[in-house]
Motif scaffolding. Sequence first.
Motif, PDB file in Angstrom:
ATOM      1  N   SER A  55      36.772  41.017  27.676  1.00 54.65           N
ATOM      2  CA  SER A  55      38.023  40.255  27.787  1.00 54.65           C
ATOM      3  C   SER A  55      39.115  41.137  28.377  1.00 54.65           C
ATOM      4  N   ILE A  56      39.186  42.368  27.892  1.00 54.49           N
ATOM      5  CA  ILE A  56      40.182  43.321  28.420  1.00 54.49           C
ATOM      6  C   ILE A  56      39.865  43.643  29.881  1.00 54.49           C
ATOM      7  N   GLY A  57      38.589  43.927  30.173  1.00 54.72           N
ATOM      8  CA  GLY A  57      38.194  44.237  31.538  1.00 54.72           C
ATOM      9  C   GLY A  57      38.465  43.097  32.496  1.00 54.72           C
ATOM     10  N   GLY A  58      38.200  41.864  32.055  1.00 57.19           N
ATOM     11  CA  GLY A  58      38.482  40.706  32.894  1.00 57.19           C
ATOM     12  C   GLY A  58      39.964  40.501  33.101  1.00 57.19           C
ATOM     13  N   ALA A  59      40.763  40.738  32.044  1.00 54.22           N
ATOM     14  CA  ALA A  59      42.218  40.591  32.161  1.00 54.22           C
ATOM     15  C   ALA A  59      42.789  41.598  33.160  1.00 54.22           C
ATOM     16  N   ILE A  60      42.271  42.823  33.139  1.00 54.80           N
ATOM     17  CA  ILE A  60      42.696  43.834  34.109  1.00 54.80           C
ATOM     18  C   ILE A  60      42.451  43.336  35.526  1.00 54.80           C
ATOM     19  N   GLY A  61      41.260  42.774  35.728  1.00 49.96           N
ATOM     20  CA  GLY A  61      40.906  42.271  37.048  1.00 49.96           C
ATOM     21  C   GLY A  61      41.816  41.142  37.489  1.00 49.96           C
TER      22      GLY A  61
ATOM     23  N   ALA B 151      37.069  41.490  43.649  1.00 53.31           N
ATOM     24  CA  ALA B 151      37.867  40.716  42.694  1.00 53.31           C
ATOM     25  C   ALA B 151      36.999  39.757  41.891  1.00 53.31           C
ATOM     26  N   SER B 152      35.844  39.375  42.419  1.00 52.65           N
ATOM     27  CA  SER B 152      34.955  38.446  41.714  1.00 52.65           C
ATOM     28  C   SER B 152      34.467  39.033  40.394  1.00 52.65           C
ATOM     29  N   VAL B 153      34.476  40.370  40.281  1.00 51.95           N
ATOM     30  CA  VAL B 153      34.008  41.022  39.051  1.00 51.95           C
ATOM     31  C   VAL B 153      34.866  40.603  37.861  1.00 51.95           C
ATOM     32  N   ALA B 154      36.131  40.257  38.110  1.00 53.97           N
ATOM     33  CA  ALA B 154      37.001  39.799  37.017  1.00 53.97           C
ATOM     34  C   ALA B 154      36.419  38.555  36.359  1.00 53.97           C
ATOM     35  N   VAL B 155      35.906  37.637  37.174  1.00 57.43           N
ATOM     36  CA  VAL B 155      35.308  36.410  36.647  1.00 57.43           C
ATOM     37  C   VAL B 155      33.994  36.727  35.932  1.00 57.43           C
ATOM     38  N   PHE B 156      33.215  37.668  36.503  1.00 62.36           N
ATOM     39  CA  PHE B 156      31.977  38.088  35.837  1.00 62.36           C
ATOM     40  C   PHE B 156      32.289  38.573  34.420  1.00 62.36           C
ATOM     41  N   CYS B 157      33.334  39.401  34.312  1.00 63.02           N
ATOM     42  CA  CYS B 157      33.697  39.995  33.011  1.00 63.02           C
ATOM     43  C   CYS B 157      34.129  38.934  32.015  1.00 63.02           C
ATOM     44  N   LEU B 158      34.971  37.986  32.451  1.00 55.99           N
ATOM     45  CA  LEU B 158      35.468  36.959  31.535  1.00 55.99           C
ATOM     46  C   LEU B 158      34.335  36.041  31.080  1.00 55.99           C
ATOM     47  N   ALA B 159      33.436  35.693  31.995  1.00 55.77           N
ATOM     48  CA  ALA B 159      32.296  34.850  31.620  1.00 55.77           C
ATOM     49  C   ALA B 159      31.387  35.596  30.645  1.00 55.77           C
ATOM     50  N   THR B 160      31.221  36.889  30.859  1.00 54.73           N
ATOM     51  CA  THR B 160      30.409  37.709  29.954  1.00 54.73           C
ATOM     52  C   THR B 160      31.059  37.785  28.574  1.00 54.73           C
TER      53      THR B 160
ATOM     54  N   GLY C 160      37.567  48.806  26.910  1.00 59.70           N
ATOM     55  CA  GLY C 160      37.869  47.696  27.811  1.00 59.70           C
ATOM     56  C   GLY C 160      38.563  48.120  29.087  1.00 59.70           C
ATOM     57  N   LEU C 161      39.354  49.181  29.000  1.00 59.83           N
ATOM     58  CA  LEU C 161      40.050  49.679  30.190  1.00 59.83           C
ATOM     59  C   LEU C 161      39.137  50.489  31.094  1.00 59.83           C
ATOM     60  N   GLY C 162      38.187  51.244  30.466  1.00 58.25           N
ATOM     61  CA  GLY C 162      37.378  52.174  31.249  1.00 58.25           C
ATOM     62  C   GLY C 162      35.918  51.804  31.388  1.00 58.25           C
ATOM     63  N   PRO C 163      35.053  52.231  30.440  1.00 57.37           N
ATOM     64  CA  PRO C 163      33.608  52.027  30.582  1.00 57.37           C
ATOM     65  C   PRO C 163      33.167  50.575  30.665  1.00 57.37           C
ATOM     66  N   VAL C 164      33.919  49.659  30.060  1.00 53.27           N
ATOM     67  CA  VAL C 164      33.558  48.242  30.098  1.00 53.27           C
ATOM     68  C   VAL C 164      34.644  47.447  30.833  1.00 53.27           C
ATOM     69  N   GLY C 165      35.318  48.114  31.751  1.00 55.76           N
ATOM     70  CA  GLY C 165      36.361  47.472  32.537  1.00 55.76           C
ATOM     71  C   GLY C 165      36.358  47.984  33.962  1.00 55.76           C
ATOM     72  N   LEU C 166      37.187  48.987  34.214  1.00 53.15           N
ATOM     73  CA  LEU C 166      37.306  49.558  35.558  1.00 53.15           C
ATOM     74  C   LEU C 166      35.950  49.979  36.127  1.00 53.15           C
ATOM     75  N   ALA C 167      35.055  50.464  35.267  1.00 53.95           N
ATOM     76  CA  ALA C 167      33.751  50.960  35.729  1.00 53.95           C
ATOM     77  C   ALA C 167      33.007  49.924  36.568  1.00 53.95           C
ATOM     78  N   PHE C 168      33.059  48.650  36.185  1.00 58.28           N
ATOM     79  CA  PHE C 168      32.296  47.637  36.911  1.00 58.28           C
ATOM     80  C   PHE C 168      32.913  47.318  38.273  1.00 58.28           C
ATOM     81  N   TYR C 169      34.221  47.497  38.392  1.00 62.44           N
ATOM     82  CA  TYR C 169      34.884  47.263  39.676  1.00 62.44           C
ATOM     83  C   TYR C 169      34.542  48.380  40.679  1.00 62.44           C
ATOM     84  N   VAL C 170      34.624  49.622  40.231  1.00 61.39           N
ATOM     85  CA  VAL C 170      34.322  50.729  41.144  1.00 61.39           C
ATOM     86  C   VAL C 170      32.821  50.796  41.455  1.00 61.39           C
ATOM     87  N   TRP C 171      31.979  50.403  40.484  1.00 63.32           N
ATOM     88  CA  TRP C 171      30.536  50.352  40.744  1.00 63.32           C
ATOM     89  C   TRP C 171      30.232  49.310  41.824  1.00 63.32           C
ATOM     90  N   ASP C 172      30.929  48.195  41.774  1.00 60.49           N
ATOM     91  CA  ASP C 172      30.737  47.146  42.768  1.00 60.49           C
ATOM     92  C   ASP C 172      31.046  47.675  44.173  1.00 60.49           C
TER      93      ASP C 172
END
Length: 287
Positions: free
Chosen positions: A41-47, A177-186, A216-228
């Motif tokens: 939820s935090i990771g998706g909100a960041i996105g 930016a689509s990763v934000a939706v991935f995170c919220l759905a997850t 939520g800010l790092g390993p389960v947030g920003l990490a998925f955006y930079v990995w993408d």
Amino acid sequence: MTKSRATAIGFIAVLLWALLALFTVGSAPVPPFLLNALCFSIGGAIGLIWVWRTGGFGQLKAIPLRVYAFGTLGLFGYHFLYFSALRMAPAAEAGLIAYLWPLLIVLFSGLLPGESLRAGHVLGALIGFAGAALIVLRGGAAFEGSALPGYGLAFLCALTWSGYSVLSRRLGETPTASVAVFCLATAVLSAIAHLALETTVWPQDALGWGAVLALGLGPVGLAFYVWDIGVKQGDIQLLGVASYAAPLLSTLALVIFGIAAPSWLLLAAALLITGGAALAARASAKT
């Protein structure tokens, strides 16, 4: 963006995942799926904030639903299979099988258009896996026949994340930016899994909530955006091998904060993982 820069950005995800164990320890006793729901939820909100600041909501509407389904399956599927495997099999052995994903990324990447898989990539991945195995198994293993279903789920977990990472390359035109939706759905699916499978236990104090926020800010947030960015535009073979640095750096972080003790095993793992990454880098340079 150059390939080397995208690779460097992708490696930020590995550095962030190295903090996963440390922050997860701090978030105890929150159960896994509830923690997943909170962090994503935090990771998706960041996105969404980033998309809003860059005026990108229009591009989110243009992304096909099948892409959102694919991304959600990758993120939620990996975590659901991982946590389920740990429930059905010993954690160390199941974790090691799940951590076949960097090796599978290297192997599967050879099927991508324009990619060249060299012997150095495969050998480097195998050496890196040996180093990760030393850390995960702590020098010993006891695979149990009764835990075979859990081991099977762990292998499906590795297939899910490696498949998601490699196939993301085929979606190179899809904005990060689509990763934000991935995170919220997850997050939503994780909340459903929590209600069905777990007892609700919230963080006990400010430290616990701080650990959840950090996750939520790092390993389960920003990490998925930079990995993408890394897997779509960078050197995917090198990123795959370099991912074996995550368990090493994670253990080092636990040592620094006094949660784990240093050992010769850690040094041997460091040498193997570094050597494997060097071999893969050399193979990439030749390519």
